[in-house]
Design an enzyme around this catalytic site. Structure first.
Site, PDB file in Angstrom:
ATOM      1  N   CYS A   2     -18.172  41.963  26.662  1.00  0.00           N
ATOM      2  CA  CYS A   2     -18.109  40.732  27.465  1.00  0.00           C
ATOM      3  C   CYS A   2     -17.191  40.896  28.671  1.00  0.00           C
ATOM      4  O   CYS A   2     -16.284  41.712  28.668  1.00  0.00           O
ATOM      5  CB  CYS A   2     -17.555  39.600  26.623  1.00  0.00           C
ATOM      6  SG  CYS A   2     -18.388  39.399  25.066  1.00  0.00           S
ATOM      7  N   ARG A  27     -20.392  46.821  31.924  1.00  0.00           N
ATOM      8  CA  ARG A  27     -19.774  46.795  30.605  1.00  0.00           C
ATOM      9  C   ARG A  27     -20.786  46.487  29.508  1.00  0.00           C
ATOM     10  O   ARG A  27     -20.503  46.674  28.325  1.00  0.00           O
ATOM     11  CB  ARG A  27     -18.665  45.741  30.573  1.00  0.00           C
ATOM     12  CG  ARG A  27     -17.534  46.045  31.541  1.00  0.00           C
ATOM     13  CD  ARG A  27     -16.634  44.856  31.696  1.00  0.00           C
ATOM     14  NE  ARG A  27     -15.958  44.542  30.459  1.00  0.00           N
ATOM     15  CZ  ARG A  27     -14.759  44.999  30.114  1.00  0.00           C
ATOM     16  NH1 ARG A  27     -14.117  45.794  30.923  1.00  0.00           N
ATOM     17  NH2 ARG A  27     -14.214  44.667  28.982  1.00  0.00           N
ATOM     18  N   TRP A  75     -21.764  39.646  25.381  1.00  0.00           N
ATOM     19  CA  TRP A  75     -22.400  40.684  24.560  1.00  0.00           C
ATOM     20  C   TRP A  75     -22.336  40.142  23.137  1.00  0.00           C
ATOM     21  O   TRP A  75     -21.255  40.006  22.572  1.00  0.00           O
ATOM     22  CB  TRP A  75     -21.611  41.980  24.706  1.00  0.00           C
ATOM     23  CG  TRP A  75     -22.256  43.198  24.135  1.00  0.00           C
ATOM     24  CD1 TRP A  75     -23.225  43.963  24.724  1.00  0.00           C
ATOM     25  CD2 TRP A  75     -21.960  43.823  22.884  1.00  0.00           C
ATOM     26  NE1 TRP A  75     -23.544  45.018  23.908  1.00  0.00           N
ATOM     27  CE2 TRP A  75     -22.790  44.955  22.774  1.00  0.00           C
ATOM     28  CE3 TRP A  75     -21.080  43.533  21.834  1.00  0.00           C
ATOM     29  CZ2 TRP A  75     -22.763  45.798  21.678  1.00  0.00           C
ATOM     30  CZ3 TRP A  75     -21.056  44.368  20.743  1.00  0.00           C
ATOM     31  CH2 TRP A  75     -21.896  45.494  20.673  1.00  0.00           C
ATOM     32  N   ASN A  99     -13.514  36.585  25.449  1.00  0.00           N
ATOM     33  CA  ASN A  99     -13.850  37.934  24.983  1.00  0.00           C
ATOM     34  C   ASN A  99     -13.117  38.155  23.673  1.00  0.00           C
ATOM     35  O   ASN A  99     -11.944  37.776  23.563  1.00  0.00           O
ATOM     36  CB  ASN A  99     -13.367  38.996  25.966  1.00  0.00           C
ATOM     37  CG  ASN A  99     -14.171  39.019  27.238  1.00  0.00           C
ATOM     38  OD1 ASN A  99     -15.164  38.316  27.371  1.00  0.00           O
ATOM     39  ND2 ASN A  99     -13.736  39.818  28.206  1.00  0.00           N
ATOM     40  N   GLY A 100     -13.743  38.799  22.720  1.00  0.00           N
ATOM     41  CA  GLY A 100     -13.082  39.069  21.444  1.00  0.00           C
ATOM     42  C   GLY A 100     -13.738  38.300  20.317  1.00  0.00           C
ATOM     43  O   GLY A 100     -14.865  37.802  20.459  1.00  0.00           O
ATOM     44  N   GLU A 483     -21.524  66.523  21.988  1.00  0.00           N
ATOM     45  CA  GLU A 483     -21.481  65.641  23.155  1.00  0.00           C
ATOM     46  C   GLU A 483     -22.863  65.564  23.823  1.00  0.00           C
ATOM     47  O   GLU A 483     -23.309  64.497  24.250  1.00  0.00           O
ATOM     48  CB  GLU A 483     -20.401  66.154  24.134  1.00  0.00           C
ATOM     49  CG  GLU A 483     -20.319  65.432  25.455  1.00  0.00           C
ATOM     50  CD  GLU A 483     -20.108  63.917  25.355  1.00  0.00           C
ATOM     51  OE1 GLU A 483     -19.800  63.413  24.277  1.00  0.00           O
ATOM     52  OE2 GLU A 483     -20.309  63.243  26.380  1.00  0.00           O
ATOM     53  N   LYS A 487     -25.106  62.147  24.360  1.00  0.00           N
ATOM     54  CA  LYS A 487     -25.568  61.706  25.685  1.00  0.00           C
ATOM     55  C   LYS A 487     -27.057  61.430  25.662  1.00  0.00           C
ATOM     56  O   LYS A 487     -27.527  60.423  26.171  1.00  0.00           O
ATOM     57  CB  LYS A 487     -25.234  62.817  26.696  1.00  0.00           C
ATOM     58  CG  LYS A 487     -24.798  62.370  28.020  1.00  0.00           C
ATOM     59  CD  LYS A 487     -23.350  61.923  28.150  1.00  0.00           C
ATOM     60  CE  LYS A 487     -22.798  61.084  27.044  1.00  0.00           C
ATOM     61  NZ  LYS A 487     -21.401  60.848  27.075  1.00  0.00           N
ATOM     62  N   GLU A 490     -27.935  58.205  23.482  1.00  0.00           N
ATOM     63  CA  GLU A 490     -27.498  56.878  23.911  1.00  0.00           C
ATOM     64  C   GLU A 490     -28.260  56.333  25.106  1.00  0.00           C
ATOM     65  O   GLU A 490     -28.368  55.122  25.258  1.00  0.00           O
ATOM     66  CB  GLU A 490     -25.985  56.820  24.141  1.00  0.00           C
ATOM     67  CG  GLU A 490     -25.472  57.494  25.379  1.00  0.00           C
ATOM     68  CD  GLU A 490     -23.983  57.206  25.609  1.00  0.00           C
ATOM     69  OE1 GLU A 490     -23.281  58.152  25.973  1.00  0.00           O
ATOM     70  OE2 GLU A 490     -23.540  56.065  25.439  1.00  0.00           O
ATOM     71  N   HIS A 506     -27.745  75.300   5.653  1.00  0.00           N
ATOM     72  CA  HIS A 506     -27.279  74.403   4.587  1.00  0.00           C
ATOM     73  C   HIS A 506     -28.032  73.079   4.598  1.00  0.00           C
ATOM     74  O   HIS A 506     -27.589  72.123   3.978  1.00  0.00           O
ATOM     75  CB  HIS A 506     -25.768  74.184   4.720  1.00  0.00           C
ATOM     76  CG  HIS A 506     -25.002  75.459   4.635  1.00  0.00           C
ATOM     77  ND1 HIS A 506     -24.773  76.103   3.441  1.00  0.00           N
ATOM     78  CD2 HIS A 506     -24.466  76.249   5.596  1.00  0.00           C
ATOM     79  CE1 HIS A 506     -24.109  77.226   3.672  1.00  0.00           C
ATOM     80  NE2 HIS A 506     -23.912  77.336   4.977  1.00  0.00           N
ATOM     81  N   LYS A 602     -19.921  49.318  27.766  1.00  0.00           N
ATOM     82  CA  LYS A 602     -19.062  50.378  28.294  1.00  0.00           C
ATOM     83  C   LYS A 602     -17.726  50.433  27.568  1.00  0.00           C
ATOM     84  O   LYS A 602     -17.211  51.495  27.267  1.00  0.00           O
ATOM     85  CB  LYS A 602     -18.835  50.141  29.797  1.00  0.00           C
ATOM     86  CG  LYS A 602     -17.966  51.188  30.467  1.00  0.00           C
ATOM     87  CD  LYS A 602     -18.624  52.556  30.452  1.00  0.00           C
ATOM     88  CE  LYS A 602     -17.770  53.627  31.079  1.00  0.00           C
ATOM     89  NZ  LYS A 602     -18.284  54.981  30.746  1.00  0.00           N
TER      90      LYS A 602
HETATM   91  O1  M6R Z   1     -13.313  53.997  26.719  1.00  0.00           O
HETATM   92  P1  M6R Z   1     -13.321  54.987  25.604  1.00  0.00           P
HETATM   93  O2  M6R Z   1     -13.190  56.386  26.098  1.00  0.00           O
HETATM   94  O3  M6R Z   1     -12.280  54.696  24.565  1.00  0.00           O
HETATM   95  O4  M6R Z   1     -14.724  54.846  24.936  1.00  0.00           O
HETATM   96  C1  M6R Z   1     -15.055  55.549  23.778  1.00  0.00           C
HETATM   97  C2  M6R Z   1     -16.528  55.480  23.492  1.00  0.00           C
HETATM   98  O5  M6R Z   1     -16.929  54.148  23.324  1.00  0.00           O
HETATM   99  C3  M6R Z   1     -17.362  56.101  24.606  1.00  0.00           C
HETATM  100  O6  M6R Z   1     -16.994  57.411  24.869  1.00  0.00           O
HETATM  101  C4  M6R Z   1     -18.860  56.054  24.246  1.00  0.00           C
HETATM  102  O7  M6R Z   1     -19.108  56.884  23.166  1.00  0.00           O
HETATM  103  C5  M6R Z   1     -19.712  56.449  25.455  1.00  0.00           C
HETATM  104  N1  M6R Z   1     -20.753  55.492  25.647  1.00  0.00           N
HETATM  105  C6  M6R Z   1     -20.327  57.790  25.326  1.00  0.00           C
HETATM  106  O8  M6R Z   1     -21.038  58.147  26.459  1.00  0.00           O
END
Ligand code: M6R
Length: 607
Positions: A2, A27, A75, A99-100, A483, A487, A490, A506, A602
């Site tokens: 949010c 965000r 959100w 927010n929260g 990683e 990517k 997501e 395994h 975000k």
């Molecule tokens: O702001 P942060 O680095 O703490 O965020 C951590 C994760 O939420 C963030 O890296 C998330 O996994 C990304 N969307 C990955 O691309």
């Protein structure tokens, strides 16, 4: 997650609110709303499900010249995304954006029997609670908010207005960021300083437990216990160009392509190639304190966690007598882990606001362990609560998928490891290859991006209909594979998972069939031959493999992405660029929303 904006001043509030909400779009959100107040207190409330453009369409029919207002991108947590559940929520003459999460909202709702609730949200309960405390007198809105917050449990960043007080906004925070922008005859409110860029450079970051009454030319802050707080005004460093696409079609591509520059910023003044040394001021640890470190705990979520894993592999290569544990914040916060007193914790977060990471930071501090932030967002909660830190300085990262932050987080942590090694008296000849490679890494990143973009684009087009992928690597290429898989999944929604090459037999080898493609990272080095044997195992079972390597490759694989570079130690970081590009081009080929993937935000400020 949010977003909150607010305005009180001489200009049109609707204009600022909409432009501010657009800045916060990155965000992640599923509905949006604003309320503005005319001088006589008449309120105009507009809310819409979906994109801010839907809100703008409605606003076009309800244009106002009001000079006070608050806005929100929601959100969904409690209740589906809908206009009814969108903020601001109204209770009597009170309007609230939040927010929260208010954890005890059910109990509070039971106490507010006379209120006719219109939504399923916890926020509306808080609005009704504030309204129930509103009484005439000095600063009635502020007093009502304080009384309500004393009963609320959970996390919040809030902004509240009342039809009775059309020239003020009351804001408060507990666990969810809020920043107040100070202008000339105008004051702004936002959950993220990027909404303020171009309007003012003067910002006051609220701390947990603080509440503020904001008018166009005053900001009064106090704690919930009525102790006055003297506001510290800080400079917002971000400029407009940093939050615009700069000619790129998507923020993600911009952020991938700007890594030579963003990494240069991370290294500035810290890496001294001629002397063969690294100097970091931010952690604030003396040589003696660095020498004493025996353990590193590295904490993060998602990409920040992967950056911590990769950095851990590197640091243990050159730092003797040190153990490193990289942990997922959402797990670690509930473990009963013992941390030895000679440990230091690295708290890794791009946003500096991730709820789980922040919770770990607080737990670790309680144990008396020194905490060092590896953070990007300046002035963020984590950056302010750690004992010391190294900002990665990559500038705003807008796209939900984290790219440039990853590269710089890894290197910032490796630099911290190098300062420990220096203090522990590790021979400079041992550290020199790391320092030499880090110094030229930005340039090498530029070359690889240039070389790899077209081949990766072609490969992405070839595999764009696949729904399953397996990423593989050994040693430093293993976190790289993790990683890469994150990517891809997501943003392109391909079911991508990563495995250490050695784990294939395994279990995961059973998966290989024509629904999958595989991405293998094969850096030069001692384990190259072992990785090749694993590649053969996959090929023998009909795997369709993309190999990313900095060696000449004569394997009978479907596709090769050649990384031409003299860099060896940090080749996995260069290989990760291929993963970033592959995810980007797969997603554009599929026609999905690159910068705002479904269901994600975000900055994850709730648990
Ligand atoms: O702001 P942060 O680095 O703490 O965020 C951590 C994760 O939420 C963030 O890296 C998330 O996994 C990304 N969307 C990955 O691309």
């Amino acid at each position: 997650m949010c977003g909150i904006v607010g305005y009180v001043g001489e200009k049109n509030a609707q204009d600022f609110l909409i432009s501010g909400l657009k800045r916060l779009e990155y965000r992640g959100y599923d509905s949006a709303g604003i309320v503005t107040l005319a001088e006589d207190g008449e309120a105009t409330l507009i809310r819409a499900k979906g994109k801010i453009s839907n809100l703008e369409e409605k606003m076009a029919k309800a244009k106002r010249s009001d000079k006070t207002g608050i806005g929100h991108t929601r959100w969904a947590t409690h209740g589906e995304p809908s206009e009814r559940n969108a903020h601001p929520h109204k209770a009597g003459k009170i309007y609230l954006v939040h927010n929260g999460i208010i954890e005890n909202y059910k109990e509070l709702k039971n106490e507010l029997k006379d209120f006719d609730f219109q939504s399923e949200t916890d926020t509306e309960v808080l609005a009704a609670l504030i309204a129930s405390f509103y009484k005439d007198g000095e600063h009635p809105l502020l007093n009502a908010v304080v009384q309500a917050l004393k009963l609320a449990k959970g996390t919040y960043g809030i902004a509240v207005v009342s039809e009775n007080n059309p020239d003020e906004i009351v804001v408060a925070r507990a666990g969810s960021p809020l920043v107040i922008g100070v202008g000339h005859d105008e004051t702004f409110v936002a959950s993220d300083a990027s909404a303020l860029v171009g309007h003012t450079k003067q910002a006051i970051y609220l701390n947990d437990g603080e509440v503020a009454r904001v008018t166009k030319n005053s900001v009064e802050i106090k704690t919930l216990n009525a102790e006055p707080v003297s506001a510290k005004v800080e400079e917002i460093e971000t400029n407009l160009a940093a939050i615009q696409k700069g000619g790129y079609e998507h923020f993600l591509l911009k952020e991938i392509m700007e890594q030579p520059e963003s990494l240069t910023e991370t290294l500035r003044g810290r890496i001294h190639k001629e002397e063969g040394t690294v100097r970091l001021g931010g952690p604030g640890l003396s040589e003696a304190e660095l020498r004493k470190i025996k353990h590193l705990v590295i904490v993060g979520c998602g990409t920040a966690y992967h950056a911590g894993l990769l950095a851990g592999y590197y640091i243990e290569q050159f730092t003797p007598e040190i153990t490193i544990e990289t942990v997922i914040a959402s797990e670690y916060r509930y473990r009963h882990a013992y941390i030895p007193k000679d440990a230091v914790a690295l708290i890794v977060s791009q946003s500096g606001e991730t709820a789980d990471t922040l919770a770990c930071l607080r737990e670790i501090k309680k144990q008396g362990i020194k905490t060092i932030g590896i953070v990007n967002a300046i002035g963020s909660t984590i950056a302010r609560e750690v004992d010391g830190g190294t900002y990665v300085h990559v500038g705003p990262e807008i796209s939900v998928a984290s790219t440039k932050a990853f590269t710089s987080q890894v290197i910032a942590m490796v630099m911290f490891g190098l300062t420990i090694a220096q203090a522990k008296g590790v021979r400079s000849s041992m550290l020199k290859p790391y320092i030499d490679e880090i110094a030229v890494l930005p340039e090498e990143i530029g070359k690889v991006l240039e070389e790899a973009t077209e081949p990766v684009k072609r490969i992405a087009d070839k595999y764009k209909t696949y729904e399953h992928a397996i990423y593989l690597g050994r040693d430093t290429a293993y976190p790289t594979a993790m990683e890469g898989a994150l990517k891809l999944k997501e943003i392109s929604y391909v079911d991508a998972n990563a495995y250490a090459f050695g784990e294939l037999k395994h279990g995961p080898l059973a998966l290989i069939d024509d629904r999958f493609f595989e991405v293998a990272f094969l850096p030069k080095g001692d384990l190259y031959e072992k990785a090749i044997s694993n590649v053969q195992e996959v090929l023998a079972r009909g795997g369709k493999m993309i190999v990313v390597t900095n060696r000449d490759c004569d394997l009978a694989v479907e596709d090769v992405v050649k990384i031409t570079t003299d860099i060896e130690i940090f080749a996995p970081i260069l290989m990760n660029l291929a993963s970033q590009l592959l995810a980007y081009y797969m997603t554009t080929a599929k026609g999905y929303n690159v910068d705002q993937p479904r269901n994600l935000a975000k900055s994850v400020t709730v648990e």
